[in-house]
Design an enzyme around this catalytic site. Sequence first.
Site, short mmCIF file in Angstrom:
data_model
loop_
_atom_site.label_atom_id
_atom_site.label_comp_id
_atom_site.label_asym_id
_atom_site.label_seq_id
_atom_site.Cartn_x
_atom_site.Cartn_y
_atom_site.Cartn_z
NE ARG A 58 -2.59 -0.94 3.43
CZ ARG A 58 -3.39 -0.54 4.41
NH1 ARG A 58 -4.67 -0.39 4.21
NH2 ARG A 58 -2.91 -0.32 5.61
CD GLU A 95 1.39 -4.22 12.87
OE1 GLU A 95 0.59 -3.71 12.08
OE2 GLU A 95 2.62 -4.09 12.77
#
Length: 170
Positions: A58, A95
């Site tokens: 992205r 994460e």
Amino acid sequence: MNLKRYIRDIPDFPSKGIVFKDITPLLKDPLAMKQATDALMDLIGNQKIDIVVGIESRGFFFAALLAARLNAGFVPVRKPGKLPAEKISVTYDLEYGTDTLEIHKDAIQKGDKVLIHDDVLATGGTAKATCELVERLGGEIVQCNFLMALDFLKGEEKLKGYEIRSLMQY
């Protein structure tokens, strides 16, 4: 224009407990995308940039637009197996697991002024890994720039020593 209204939350993606920030509504709206690009350019100011590095995937959208406006080259940083020429790689924590990024060995020359762009600054692992790749090739990082930062994940702490800018904070 409030760009946050073009960011859609997708709960439990890519794994349970993660709230994914979906930028596709922003990309779909030409006026919102133009305003976001203009605002990202404002974050850069008058700094000299030779190369804009976009982080898969992205980060590619705005990185390429910024490169065109800056009259700079665009370099993709990709996941393994996507780049055809000789490359270097780094593995890092994120994460929700670990990942690896690669860059072509000839993508950046010693002394190139580099802008790193991604859509989201979360824990900072992906951006930090990208900084490592750029610096291993001799690039000088001018700024790490993001469409949005998830401040509660404290990604800026991993990027101490780099100039960090983002349009939106969550």
